[in-house]
Design an enzyme around this catalytic site. Structure first.
Site, PDB file in Angstrom:
ATOM      1  N   GLY A 127       0.827  -1.212   0.000  1.00  0.00           N
ATOM      2  CA  GLY A 127       0.000   0.000   0.000  1.00  0.00           C
ATOM      3  C   GLY A 127       0.851   1.247   0.000  1.00  0.00           C
ATOM      4  CD  GLU A 244       8.216  -2.035  -6.429  1.00  0.00           C
ATOM      5  OE1 GLU A 244       8.384  -1.170  -5.547  1.00  0.00           O
ATOM      6  OE2 GLU A 244       7.171  -2.135  -7.081  1.00  0.00           O
ATOM      7  CG  ASN A 381      10.644   2.419 -18.202  1.00  0.00           C
ATOM      8  OD1 ASN A 381      10.591   1.864 -17.099  1.00  0.00           O
ATOM      9  ND2 ASN A 381      10.765   1.742 -19.327  1.00  0.00           N
ATOM     10  CD  GLU A 382       7.845   7.967 -18.909  1.00  0.00           C
ATOM     11  OE1 GLU A 382       7.483   7.325 -17.902  1.00  0.00           O
ATOM     12  OE2 GLU A 382       7.550   7.623 -20.071  1.00  0.00           O
TER      13      GLU A 382
HETATM   14  C1  LIG Z   1      -0.255  -2.894 -12.894  1.00  0.00           C
HETATM   15  C2  LIG Z   1       0.262  -2.004 -11.782  1.00  0.00           C
HETATM   16  C3  LIG Z   1       0.494  -2.562 -10.532  1.00  0.00           C
HETATM   17  C4  LIG Z   1       0.911  -1.758  -9.478  1.00  0.00           C
HETATM   18  N1  LIG Z   1       1.047  -2.325  -8.226  1.00  0.00           N
HETATM   19  C5  LIG Z   1       1.263  -1.515  -7.149  1.00  0.00           C
HETATM   20  C6  LIG Z   1       1.218  -2.043  -5.826  1.00  0.00           C
HETATM   21  O1  LIG Z   1       1.027  -3.261  -5.613  1.00  0.00           O
HETATM   22  N2  LIG Z   1       1.366  -1.173  -4.792  1.00  0.00           N
HETATM   23  C7  LIG Z   1       1.594   0.158  -4.965  1.00  0.00           C
HETATM   24  O2  LIG Z   1       1.747   0.877  -3.990  1.00  0.00           O
HETATM   25  N3  LIG Z   1       1.646   0.690  -6.228  1.00  0.00           N
HETATM   26  C8  LIG Z   1       1.476  -0.113  -7.303  1.00  0.00           C
HETATM   27  N4  LIG Z   1       1.483   0.425  -8.584  1.00  0.00           N
HETATM   28  C9  LIG Z   1       1.607   1.876  -8.732  1.00  0.00           C
HETATM   29  C10 LIG Z   1       2.862   2.334  -9.453  1.00  0.00           C
HETATM   30  O3  LIG Z   1       3.963   2.320  -8.595  1.00  0.00           O
HETATM   31  C11 LIG Z   1       2.538   3.739 -10.009  1.00  0.00           C
HETATM   32  O4  LIG Z   1       1.594   3.571 -11.043  1.00  0.00           O
HETATM   33  C12 LIG Z   1       3.769   4.437 -10.545  1.00  0.00           C
HETATM   34  O5  LIG Z   1       4.632   4.805  -9.517  1.00  0.00           O
HETATM   35  C13 LIG Z   1       3.383   5.700 -11.360  1.00  0.00           C
HETATM   36  O6  LIG Z   1       2.548   6.518 -10.608  1.00  0.00           O
HETATM   37  P1  LIG Z   1       1.151   7.039 -11.209  1.00  0.00           P
HETATM   38  O7  LIG Z   1       0.435   5.869 -11.803  1.00  0.00           O
HETATM   39  O8  LIG Z   1       0.462   7.819 -10.158  1.00  0.00           O
HETATM   40  O9  LIG Z   1       1.527   7.993 -12.413  1.00  0.00           O
HETATM   41  P2  LIG Z   1       1.990   9.519 -12.308  1.00  0.00           P
HETATM   42  O10 LIG Z   1       3.010   9.674 -11.236  1.00  0.00           O
HETATM   43  O11 LIG Z   1       0.783  10.391 -12.244  1.00  0.00           O
HETATM   44  O12 LIG Z   1       2.697   9.734 -13.709  1.00  0.00           O
HETATM   45  C14 LIG Z   1       1.966   9.910 -14.930  1.00  0.00           C
HETATM   46  C15 LIG Z   1       2.979  10.033 -16.073  1.00  0.00           C
HETATM   47  O13 LIG Z   1       3.811  11.188 -15.867  1.00  0.00           O
HETATM   48  C16 LIG Z   1       5.189  10.807 -15.850  1.00  0.00           C
HETATM   49  N5  LIG Z   1       5.901  11.605 -14.838  1.00  0.00           N
HETATM   50  C17 LIG Z   1       5.508  11.848 -13.559  1.00  0.00           C
HETATM   51  N6  LIG Z   1       6.431  12.605 -12.923  1.00  0.00           N
HETATM   52  C18 LIG Z   1       7.428  12.842 -13.809  1.00  0.00           C
HETATM   53  C19 LIG Z   1       8.661  13.546 -13.752  1.00  0.00           C
HETATM   54  N7  LIG Z   1       9.065  14.154 -12.622  1.00  0.00           N
HETATM   55  N8  LIG Z   1       9.456  13.554 -14.853  1.00  0.00           N
HETATM   56  C20 LIG Z   1       9.074  12.933 -15.996  1.00  0.00           C
HETATM   57  N9  LIG Z   1       7.889  12.254 -16.123  1.00  0.00           N
HETATM   58  C21 LIG Z   1       7.094  12.207 -15.047  1.00  0.00           C
HETATM   59  C22 LIG Z   1       5.191   9.327 -15.468  1.00  0.00           C
HETATM   60  O14 LIG Z   1       6.334   8.666 -15.947  1.00  0.00           O
HETATM   61  C23 LIG Z   1       3.929   8.835 -16.152  1.00  0.00           C
HETATM   62  O15 LIG Z   1       4.185   8.548 -17.501  1.00  0.00           O
HETATM   63  C24 LIG Z   1       1.124  -0.374  -9.684  1.00  0.00           C
HETATM   64  C25 LIG Z   1       0.919   0.177 -10.955  1.00  0.00           C
HETATM   65  C26 LIG Z   1       0.483  -0.612 -11.986  1.00  0.00           C
HETATM   66  C27 LIG Z   1       0.246   0.016 -13.336  1.00  0.00           C
END
Ligand SMILES: Cc1cc2nc3c(=O)[nH]c(=O)nc-3n(C[C@H](O)[C@H](O)[C@H](O)COP(=O)(O)OP(=O)(O)OC[C@H]3O[C@@H](n4cnc5c(N)ncnc54)[C@H](O)[C@@H]3O)c2cc1C
Length: 394
Positions: A127, A244, A381-382
């Site tokens: 979480g 991780e 990846n970003e």
């Molecule tokens: C299938 C799946 C399973 C997951 N499982 C878990 C889990 O079990 N527990 C948990 O806690 N989380 C989990 N996650 C969450 C995951 O860690 C987040 O989705 C991830 O960290 C990206 O955060 P976000 O989705 O809020 O995207 P955002 O942070 O909102 O980003 C949106 C886009 O903007 C880009 N971006 C954001 N900030 C920057 C920056 N500073 N510079 C350049 N680009 C940027 C990102 O690369 C992305 O393309 C999971 C995600 C997925 C998709």
């Protein structure tokens, strides 16, 4: 730097291979090879087989029930598991919380939780992420306020992988509301059957169900469930995310997928020719193969450094990017090789696709869509490129 396996490592590789041949249930390896969904009981069965062998948590120290494997042994084990189509282990207990408890947990917490991770009584989920806190994790808002000997938790987590199977969740929560955001976060262990917790499924692009939203409304958790000191959760979060990311390159998985596509391109025919004899397809295949070879070597180079106690810098970020880009490129190649049999289908229409797809490839469309996730989770990846730029270009 010597990148070939030593005599002892080769013997270990043979031992793992023999164990997998004799102990991995065929019904499970066939599901993995065909990318069919594994049930909870499939995952629990494989977990129990590995635990009986003592290989479930190979890298854990012996006093906690592990084998004290170094990075190379762990790599060999994972590579052989991929080769044999063994299920990937659910990482949350063994690879994430276990190391956290060993480093930051109290002796009581270690004694209570570590054996339960090994014998499968506890299934943990993670979480961390929230709707407004993913890449910018430090902005998380789920709050834990002290109330006597308990914390009262309110807020929401999201993307909680396999939470539907879990009985426990480790959470990052906000325990201090002023000052730097990173300095007000704590790490806490929560039973999922505590009153006030609601879990809702999220459907992924291919229709599968592996992630959830988790809502907390006045959830009372004993303060003794906090790991480490109050407000030092960010340090734990960074330690855990390091673990991780090192597991995320999936080298063995890509090698296996590459071989499958190569085999497929020898049987599929286009315009009267084998696909592998098409110059365009062969060039695409060769490009991915070259990238894969480079990643294998980079991975071995890093393993060799880690084995000798060297400090890894931004390298895990490089592996995470390369590993996920290559796996997505392999999905793309499979899609091209399959042609109409790769057409997207609703997951419930699997039988229809089984009828038209070559053996072992009925789930390719689902896998293609599902794997969009790998360049996002574990730190997108970003974000990894930002880390690389900071570590290597500045
Ligand atoms: C299938 C799946 C399973 C997951 N499982 C878990 C889990 O079990 N527990 C948990 O806690 N989380 C989990 N996650 C969450 C995951 O860690 C987040 O989705 C991830 O960290 C990206 O955060 P976000 O989705 O809020 O995207 P955002 O942070 O909102 O980003 C949106 C886009 O903007 C880009 N971006 C954001 N900030 C920057 C920056 N500073 N510079 C350049 N680009 C940027 C990102 O690369 C992305 O393309 C999971 C995600 C997925 C998709």
């Amino acid at each position: 730097m010597d990148l070939s396996y030593s005599v002892d490592e080769q013997a270990f590789q043979a031992e793992v291979r023999a164990f997998l041949e004799s102990s991995l249930p065929r019904e499970i390896s066939e599901k993995v090879a065909n990318r069919r969904e594994l049930s909870k009981s499939d995952m629990e069965r494989w977990h129990a087989i590995l635990n009986d062998k003592g290989w479930l948590a190979g890298t854990w120290p012996k006093e906690f029930g592990g084998q004290a494997w170094g990075p190379v042994q762990q790599h060999i084990f994972e590579e052989e598991c991929c080769r044999a189509n063994a299920p990937r282990l659910v990482p949350f207990g063994i690879k994430m919380l276990g190391p956290v408890l060993m480093k930051f947990g109290s002796p009581d917490q270690q004694a209570e939780y570590l054996p339960r991770i090994l014998d499968g009584r506890d299934w943990w989920c993670q979480g961390y992420s929230e709707p407004g806190a993913g890449s910018d994790l430090a902005s998380l808002k789920t709050k834990a306020e002290r109330d006597g000997d308990d914390y009262m938790i309110n807020g929401q987590k999201t993307w909680t992988t396999l939470g539907q199977h879990a009985n426990r969740i480790f959470c990052l929560v906000r325990t201090k509301f002023d000052g730097k955001p990173q300095e007000g976060i704590s790490f806490i262990l929560v039973d999922l059957d505590t009153p006030g917790i609601e879990m809702r499924p999220i459907r992924l692009l291919e229709g599968g169900y592996e992630v959830n939203e988790v809502f907390f409304t006045n959830v009372r958790v004993p303060a003794a469930r906090q790991v480490g000191e109050e407000n030092m959760g960010w340090t734990i979060a960074k330690f855990l995310l390091g673990h991780e990311r090192t597991n995320i390159a999936g080298v063995g998985f890509s090698i296996q997928a590459f071989e499958q596509i190569k085999d497929l391109s020898r049987t599929v025919r286009r315009g009267g020719k084998r696909l592998i004899d098409s110059p365009l397809f062969a060039a695409r295949l060769a490009q991915v193969e070259a990238e894969l070879e480079a990643m294998k070597l980079t991975n071995l180079r890093m393993l060799s450094l880690a084995e000798q106690g060297g400090r890894l810098g931004a390298e895990p970020s490089m592996l995470k990017i390369k590993g996920t880009v290559i796996r997505q490129a392999l999905n793309d190649l499979a899609r091209r090789a399959l042609g109409p049999a790769a057409a997207p289908f609703p997951s419930e229409d699997l039988e229809g696709n089984l009828a038209i797809a070559p053996e072992g490839h009925a789930m390719n469309a689902a896998s293609y869509f599902n794997n969009r996730k790998i360049s996002i989770y574990g730190g997108s990846n970003e974000i990894q490129r930002n880390i690389l730029a900071k570590g290597m270009l500045s």
